[in-house]
Design a protein around this motif. Structure first.
Motif, mmCIF file in Angstrom:
data_model
loop_
_atom_site.group_PDB
_atom_site.id
_atom_site.type_symbol
_atom_site.label_atom_id
_atom_site.label_comp_id
_atom_site.label_asym_id
_atom_site.label_seq_id
_atom_site.Cartn_x
_atom_site.Cartn_y
_atom_site.Cartn_z
ATOM 1 N N THR A 458 0.671 -0.914 -0.021
ATOM 2 C CA THR A 458 -0.375 0.219 0.165
ATOM 3 C C THR A 458 0.799 1.206 0.019
ATOM 4 O O THR A 458 0.364 2.232 -0.318
ATOM 5 C CB THR A 458 -0.913 -0.036 1.201
ATOM 6 N N GLU A 494 -4.517 8.981 3.856
ATOM 7 C CA GLU A 494 -4.848 10.286 2.852
ATOM 8 C C GLU A 494 -3.781 10.700 2.187
ATOM 9 O O GLU A 494 -2.919 11.298 3.490
ATOM 10 C CB GLU A 494 -6.131 10.890 3.804
ATOM 11 N N ALA A 521 -4.980 2.581 -7.155
ATOM 12 C CA ALA A 521 -5.406 2.737 -6.158
ATOM 13 C C ALA A 521 -6.836 1.583 -6.043
ATOM 14 O O ALA A 521 -7.124 1.426 -4.031
ATOM 15 C CB ALA A 521 -6.674 4.337 -6.265
ATOM 16 N N SER A 524 -4.828 -1.425 -3.746
ATOM 17 C CA SER A 524 -4.398 -0.428 -2.550
ATOM 18 C C SER A 524 -6.221 -0.808 -2.274
ATOM 19 O O SER A 524 -6.184 0.167 -1.213
ATOM 20 C CB SER A 524 -4.091 0.404 -2.438
ATOM 21 N N ALA A 526 -8.206 2.117 -2.267
ATOM 22 C CA ALA A 526 -8.335 3.244 -1.690
ATOM 23 C C ALA A 526 -9.301 4.191 -3.217
ATOM 24 O O ALA A 526 -9.597 3.243 -4.294
ATOM 25 C CB ALA A 526 -6.523 3.416 -1.787
ATOM 26 N N ARG A 543 -7.723 8.003 -0.423
ATOM 27 C CA ARG A 543 -8.182 7.386 0.315
ATOM 28 C C ARG A 543 -7.416 6.319 0.446
ATOM 29 O O ARG A 543 -8.613 5.409 -0.417
ATOM 30 C CB ARG A 543 -8.802 8.549 1.046
ATOM 31 N N VAL A 544 -7.125 5.818 1.664
ATOM 32 C CA VAL A 544 -7.345 4.285 2.598
ATOM 33 C C VAL A 544 -7.760 4.171 3.215
ATOM 34 O O VAL A 544 -7.458 4.630 4.704
ATOM 35 C CB VAL A 544 -5.560 3.385 2.056
#
Length: 572
Positions: A458, A494, A521, A524, A526, A543-544
């Motif tokens: 990540t 973030e 993304a 991950s 996200a 953002r995760v």
């Protein structure tokens, strides 16, 4: 610079040729020794007829080199070569013959191509041939001096042949070991490919961890739950989390907490208080129940399951037994997914480094060489009084320098990675520092990073997304300012990259930057947001775990930051 690069390339190819064709060094040694013997003949007081014998030895060397392509032919060819050499020595001065050193060539070739037996055979044939020539009646022969010289050179040649045989043996042993390692790697990778296609589930460790948390939710009550694995740097990284907005537990393995105790003792830890929020010298006092259960494969721990609730004595024997069954059932799948991610990360890192080397040693060197050629042509044009050509070449040289700089930044992008100890914040700071020195805009970096780490893959994907967004702003936006905000509180994170440039333009058909960012993304899990920024520029946010993010900073027309809650028109 171009010449040096070509020499290095040729030397590498030559080393590979020697390893693939061991007869090449033997032929080179023959040629060198023939030249050396010829030089000795030229500087010595020897008859002119000796040149014919040098030619005879050269012809025998050619025949032996051709016959060495076959093992039996090589033995015959070297024997003929040694016999012709002995006759040439006998007729060109005996112990003073300039051809005496040449014996090293056939004996060395025998050791290199046929090991110790080949070297011994060539030296033995040479000794027999010399004995025959010494025993023949000759008027001007000093038997003692001739015998000493013949014995000395035979022993020297035999030692050289044995050294060649030993070197050849080491080379083959190293080659066999390398082939064995590649064969083993090929077998394991083939098995991995076959097994991965037959697996009923995914190799994604997050999916396995989330499925485990879902199963635990049906078996036990909790206010918060997490599955954590150990990553590089002796840190526990949450793969899946449910409950509070942020995982603030004290999970340091070097601290005094249930997670460290469970990892060290390899036993389940049950407490009548909830977990401590962050490292603290005082024990937690909030009443409730907490549990840390090792996730193990055999005798090795691969992760930890953590649960907490505000109910006291919530985790009795029956609950522990059910949780143990769930954890044991998911342990192998979880470890397999983590291992697969590590292998994929290593392969990706190695491929990026290989591409960086190819760019540096290939097109970057060629463009630098072309730049030097342009400088030389420009100097010639200036001497010839052609200012128009000089001006055009100057513009071309500037463009060439710009392309070389872009290539060097691309190499830096490929080689940039998240350090096992430094984390994403350190890698991002180093990258922005390097970019800031070569770009015209001002970079504003904000870091809010906890001591816990995100999963390595990540962090790598977030770094690549940031690189792509920063490069887009640097190359196309014409921005004066760049804002980079990185907040990391695992399992949430973030990352925001903004600029005050020209904003989003129409996409090109051959541009894949945005699609690659979306793919990263997605890998991950996200949320990626790309939109125009107010009052101008582009906003890129990823953002995760977070359902939303903080609003982007607002600047006035001069690029100065406007405090939150105020508009540009209201002023500071």
């Amino acid at each position: 610079m171009r010449f040096v690069w070509q020499v290095k390339t040729v030397s590498k190819r030559s080393a590979g040729l020697f390893a693939a064709a061991p007869g090449v060094p033997a032929r080179l040694l023959r040629a060198v020794l023939l030249l050396g013997c010829t030089a000795l003949w030229l500087v010595g007081d020897t008859p002119g007829d000796d040149l014919a014998w040098i030619g005879a030895v050269a012809a025998a060397a050619i025949v032996a080199s051709v016959l060495e392509q076959h093992p039996v032919g090589g033995l015959v060819g070297r024997s003929i070569e040694v016999i012709v050499w002995a006759a040439a020595v006998n007729f060109t001065g005996h112990d003073l013959s300039p051809l005496l050193p040449y014996l090293l060539a056939p004996v060395f070739a025998g050791g290199l191509l046929a090991r110790a037996a080949g070297a011994s055979m060539a030296a033995g044939v040479a000794a027999i041939a010399l004995l025959v020539t010494i025993s023949a009646p000759q008027d001007d022969l000093d038997v003692k001096d001739y015998s000493i010289a013949a014995a000395q050179w035979t022993v020297i040649a035999l030692l050289g042949g044995l050294v060649a045989a030993w070197a050849r043996r080491l080379q083959q042993a190293a080659g066999d070991a390398q082939l064995s390692a590649y064969a083993e790697a090929h077998s394991l990778l083939s098995q991995l490919y076959t097994v991965s296609r037959r697996l009923p589930g995914s190799l994604d460790p997050r999916s396995t961890a989330e499925a485990l948390v879902e199963a635990v939710a049906r078996a036990a009550r909790f206010r918060a739950a997490a599955v954590l694995v150990r990553t590089e740097g002796d840190r526990l990284t949450p793969l899946a989390f449910r409950g509070e907005d942020r995982l603030e537990w004290d999970t340091e393995l070097a601290g005094d907490n249930p997670f460290a105790d469970a990892w060290e003792t390899e036993e389940t830890q049950v407490r009548r208080v909830m977990f401590a929020r962050g490292p603290s010298p005082l024990p937690p006092t909030d009443p409730g129940s907490s549990l840390v259960m090792p996730i193990r494969i055999g005798d090795r721990i691969t992760g930890l399951l953590g649960l907490e609730t505000d109910q006291v004595d919530a985790y009795g024997e029956d609950v522990l037994a059910e949780l143990t069954d769930l954890v044991n059932g998911a342990a192998l799948r979880l470890e397999t997914g983590v291992l697969f991610d590590q292998i994929r990360e290593l392969a990706t890192t190695e491929e990026r480094r290989r591409l960086a080397r190819e760019i540096h040693d290939g097109i970057a060197q060629e463009l630098a060489s072309l730049g030097y050629i342009i400088d030389e042509i420009s100097a010639v044009a200036a001497e010839a009084g052609q200012p128009d050509i000089v001006e055009d070449l100057s513009g071309l040289r500037q463009e060439m320098s710009r392309i070389v700089k872009e290539l060097r930044l691309s190499i830096f992008d490929l080689r940039s990675e998240v350090d096992r100890y430094g984390g994403l914040g350190a890698a991002l700071s180093e990258y922005i520092r390097a970019i800031g020195t070569t770009s015209g805009f001002t970079v504003h970096l904000t870091l809010d990073e906890s001591s816990r780490r995100l999963p390595a893959e990540t962090e790598a994907e977030l770094l690549r997304i940031a690189q792509e967004a920063i490069n887009n702003a640097r190359k196309h936006a014409g921005a004066d300012n760049l804002w980079v905000t990185c907040r990391i509180h695992p399992p949430d994170a973030e990352l925001v990259v903004e600029d005050d440039g020209t904003g989003l333009g129409p996409g090109r058909a051959d541009s894949y930057g945005l699609e690659i960012m979306k793919e990263r993304a997605a890998r991950s899990r996200a949320m990626l947001e790309i939109r125009p920024r107010n009052p101008r520029g582009t906003y890129v946010g990823v953002r995760v775990g977070l359902p939303g993010g903080s609003p982007p900073p607002v600047t006035d027309r001069r690029g100065k930051l406007v405090p939150a809650g105020q508009s540009e028109e209201s002023g500071p």
